[in-house]
Design a protein around this motif. Structure first.
Motif, PDB file in Angstrom:
ATOM      1  N   LEU A 102     -60.993  58.509 -30.638  1.00  0.00           N
ATOM      2  CA  LEU A 102     -59.526  58.442 -31.059  1.00  0.00           C
ATOM      3  C   LEU A 102     -58.565  58.720 -29.823  1.00  0.00           C
ATOM      4  O   LEU A 102     -57.597  57.789 -29.613  1.00  0.00           O
ATOM      5  CB  LEU A 102     -59.290  58.623 -32.284  1.00  0.00           C
ATOM      6  N   VAL A 103     -58.878  59.807 -29.372  1.00  0.00           N
ATOM      7  CA  VAL A 103     -58.111  60.320 -28.183  1.00  0.00           C
ATOM      8  C   VAL A 103     -58.001  59.586 -27.021  1.00  0.00           C
ATOM      9  O   VAL A 103     -57.211  59.090 -26.575  1.00  0.00           O
ATOM     10  CB  VAL A 103     -58.464  61.715 -27.904  1.00  0.00           C
ATOM     11  N   PRO A 135     -64.584  63.532  -6.892  1.00  0.00           N
ATOM     12  CA  PRO A 135     -63.675  64.058  -6.137  1.00  0.00           C
ATOM     13  C   PRO A 135     -63.266  65.566  -6.749  1.00  0.00           C
ATOM     14  O   PRO A 135     -62.898  66.510  -6.011  1.00  0.00           O
ATOM     15  CB  PRO A 135     -62.506  63.280  -5.988  1.00  0.00           C
ATOM     16  N   PHE A 136     -63.150  65.596  -7.936  1.00  0.00           N
ATOM     17  CA  PHE A 136     -62.746  66.635  -8.870  1.00  0.00           C
ATOM     18  C   PHE A 136     -64.101  67.806  -9.273  1.00  0.00           C
ATOM     19  O   PHE A 136     -63.841  68.860  -9.710  1.00  0.00           O
ATOM     20  CB  PHE A 136     -61.838  66.486  -9.987  1.00  0.00           C
ATOM     21  N   GLY A 137     -65.305  67.299  -9.158  1.00  0.00           N
ATOM     22  CA  GLY A 137     -66.411  67.920  -9.597  1.00  0.00           C
ATOM     23  C   GLY A 137     -66.665  68.268 -10.807  1.00  0.00           C
ATOM     24  O   GLY A 137     -67.542  69.008 -11.315  1.00  0.00           O
ATOM     25  N   HIS A 138     -65.966  67.213 -11.866  1.00  0.00           N
ATOM     26  CA  HIS A 138     -66.382  67.660 -13.204  1.00  0.00           C
ATOM     27  C   HIS A 138     -65.974  66.461 -14.163  1.00  0.00           C
ATOM     28  O   HIS A 138     -65.048  65.628 -13.573  1.00  0.00           O
ATOM     29  CB  HIS A 138     -65.610  68.822 -13.871  1.00  0.00           C
ATOM     30  N   PHE A 139     -66.640  66.178 -15.163  1.00  0.00           N
ATOM     31  CA  PHE A 139     -66.131  65.036 -15.945  1.00  0.00           C
ATOM     32  C   PHE A 139     -65.159  65.473 -16.896  1.00  0.00           C
ATOM     33  O   PHE A 139     -64.637  66.448 -16.958  1.00  0.00           O
ATOM     34  CB  PHE A 139     -67.498  64.627 -16.910  1.00  0.00           C
ATOM     35  N   SER A 140     -64.308  64.444 -17.355  1.00  0.00           N
ATOM     36  CA  SER A 140     -63.082  64.574 -18.031  1.00  0.00           C
ATOM     37  C   SER A 140     -62.589  63.474 -19.183  1.00  0.00           C
ATOM     38  O   SER A 140     -63.109  62.201 -18.683  1.00  0.00           O
ATOM     39  CB  SER A 140     -61.825  64.933 -17.094  1.00  0.00           C
ATOM     40  N   GLY A 141     -61.761  63.696 -19.872  1.00  0.00           N
ATOM     41  CA  GLY A 141     -61.531  62.856 -21.234  1.00  0.00           C
ATOM     42  C   GLY A 141     -60.450  61.887 -20.294  1.00  0.00           C
ATOM     43  O   GLY A 141     -60.544  60.634 -20.796  1.00  0.00           O
ATOM     44  N   ILE A 142     -59.618  62.247 -19.517  1.00  0.00           N
ATOM     45  CA  ILE A 142     -58.724  61.248 -18.734  1.00  0.00           C
ATOM     46  C   ILE A 142     -59.559  60.215 -17.960  1.00  0.00           C
ATOM     47  O   ILE A 142     -59.100  59.081 -17.787  1.00  0.00           O
ATOM     48  CB  ILE A 142     -57.798  61.883 -17.691  1.00  0.00           C
ATOM     49  N   PRO A 151     -69.276  53.069 -19.837  1.00  0.00           N
ATOM     50  CA  PRO A 151     -68.482  53.740 -18.937  1.00  0.00           C
ATOM     51  C   PRO A 151     -68.054  55.215 -19.144  1.00  0.00           C
ATOM     52  O   PRO A 151     -67.758  55.977 -18.267  1.00  0.00           O
ATOM     53  CB  PRO A 151     -67.138  52.722 -19.023  1.00  0.00           C
ATOM     54  N   LEU A 152     -68.406  55.453 -20.275  1.00  0.00           N
ATOM     55  CA  LEU A 152     -68.078  57.058 -20.786  1.00  0.00           C
ATOM     56  C   LEU A 152     -69.183  58.093 -20.313  1.00  0.00           C
ATOM     57  O   LEU A 152     -68.892  59.348 -20.357  1.00  0.00           O
ATOM     58  CB  LEU A 152     -67.946  57.023 -22.415  1.00  0.00           C
ATOM     59  N   LEU A 153     -70.344  57.398 -20.182  1.00  0.00           N
ATOM     60  CA  LEU A 153     -71.397  58.262 -19.700  1.00  0.00           C
ATOM     61  C   LEU A 153     -71.319  58.639 -18.420  1.00  0.00           C
ATOM     62  O   LEU A 153     -71.698  59.958 -17.949  1.00  0.00           O
ATOM     63  CB  LEU A 153     -72.780  57.303 -19.683  1.00  0.00           C
ATOM     64  N   PHE A 154     -70.398  57.947 -17.773  1.00  0.00           N
ATOM     65  CA  PHE A 154     -70.034  58.322 -16.440  1.00  0.00           C
ATOM     66  C   PHE A 154     -68.801  58.850 -16.122  1.00  0.00           C
ATOM     67  O   PHE A 154     -68.424  59.452 -14.792  1.00  0.00           O
ATOM     68  CB  PHE A 154     -70.184  57.167 -15.301  1.00  0.00           C
ATOM     69  N   THR A 155     -67.978  59.201 -17.052  1.00  0.00           N
ATOM     70  CA  THR A 155     -66.424  59.614 -16.916  1.00  0.00           C
ATOM     71  C   THR A 155     -66.336  60.812 -17.853  1.00  0.00           C
ATOM     72  O   THR A 155     -66.214  61.942 -17.301  1.00  0.00           O
ATOM     73  CB  THR A 155     -65.643  58.611 -17.314  1.00  0.00           C
ATOM     74  N   LEU A 183     -57.812  66.693 -22.004  1.00  0.00           N
ATOM     75  CA  LEU A 183     -58.103  65.498 -21.188  1.00  0.00           C
ATOM     76  C   LEU A 183     -58.479  66.017 -19.792  1.00  0.00           C
ATOM     77  O   LEU A 183     -59.277  64.988 -19.304  1.00  0.00           O
ATOM     78  CB  LEU A 183     -56.935  64.629 -20.925  1.00  0.00           C
ATOM     79  N   ASN A 184     -58.602  67.207 -19.536  1.00  0.00           N
ATOM     80  CA  ASN A 184     -59.312  67.661 -18.369  1.00  0.00           C
ATOM     81  C   ASN A 184     -60.670  68.261 -18.459  1.00  0.00           C
ATOM     82  O   ASN A 184     -61.175  68.720 -17.247  1.00  0.00           O
ATOM     83  CB  ASN A 184     -58.340  68.658 -17.588  1.00  0.00           C
TER      84      ASN A 184
END
Length: 290
Positions: free
Chosen positions: A82-83, A142-149, A222-226, A237-238
């Protein structure tokens, strides 16, 4: 003359018979195709109900995901979906509306408008996994981690072209006389577009937004990669964030019966959620006049 008249009459009768045969054949084909479609949809819904209702419980809706045998649920995955979907719509809606308004009202036949339409059509048919890879290279690596955003941005990219094309098509249905009436009253072009044209096709535009919501709410690739997923509660979200489609993907192939049951339950929730959105589009906005 009599023979000629009988020949012409026979040709007319033959032509009429052929038309009736073609008409009956097309009608029969339509009924058969409809029956097959309804049968397939009914089979899917019956399978989901038969397997999903077994695991549907208060614990499944209120408890977070957990290891096998821990009697975990899907609460954090439902909230995470939902978020991410809500944030994706917050990103996609103004972009899609702005591009659609530009294409219908200001772009006309310019070269730039043609490029925007071409890009929107490409994104409309682009595989979602490619969008996930693109956002992975843009916001994850570039940021080295997955995130909700990152997951929200991936879903927004999939939603934007639907909103663009729907908005443009709806605005193209507005009669020119309405725009001329607004201009005759001395209103600026942007005021005519916002307060007359866009308001008159508001149900159609809202339908496009809801269709975009239905399109992205069940996306997994797309969520598997993000956003990847998270077994625990995470509303930041971070950080990696759970989602219902990813949870279904992870649980469906497991060898644990409780995880498989939760996968069926999650599939039931997603399917009926998307079905509810489509019903809302059909009966909530489909018969309303702008």
């Amino acid at each position: 003359m009599t023979a000629r008249g009988s020949t012409v009459g026979w040709q007319k009768t033959s032509r009429a018979t052929r038309r009736r045969v073609v008409d009956l054949s097309a009608t029969a084909f339509g009924w058969v195709a409809t029956a097959v479609l309804v049968l397939v949809l009914g089979s899917i819904l019956w399978t989901l109900l038969r397997n999903g209702l077994e695991g549907l419980s208060t614990a499944a809706l209120l408890r977070p995901m957990g290891p096998p045998g821990s009697h975990g649920g899907l609460a954090n995955a439902i909230v995470g979906s939902l978020v991410q979907t809500f944030v994706a719509l917050l990103i996609a809606t103004p972009i899609g509306l702005g591009c659609g308004i530009y294409l219908a009202e200001f772009g006309n036949q310019s070269r730039f408008a043609a490029i925007v339409r071409f890009v929107a059509d490409i994104l409309l048919s682009a595989p979602s996994i490619l969008v996930g890879l693109f956002v992975y290279l843009l916001l994850v690596a570039p940021f080295g981690h997955f995130s909700g955003i990152a997951g929200s941005v991936a879903l927004a990219i999939l939603a934007v072209p639907i909103i663009i094309r729907t908005t443009e098509d709806m605005l193209n249905l507005v009669p020119t006389s309405m725009r001329e009436a607004g201009a005759a009253l001395g209103a600026a072009h942007w005021r005519v577009v916002i307060f007359l044209c866009l308001r008159s096709v508001r149900p159609g535009v809202l339908t496009g937004i809801l269709l975009a919501l239905a399109r992205v709410s069940g996306e997994t690739a797309p969520l598997l990669f993000t956003s990847l997923g998270d077994q625990n509660w995470s509303l930041s979200l971070n950080r990696p964030m759970a989602s219902l489609p990813v949870a279904i993907y992870q649980y469906a192939g497991a060898s644990y019966s409780d995880w498989v049951a939760l996968a069926w339950t999650g599939a039931l929730i997603v399917t009926f959620g998307v079905l509810a959105i489509n019903i809302l589009v059909r009966f909530g906005f489909g018969r309303r006049k702008g």
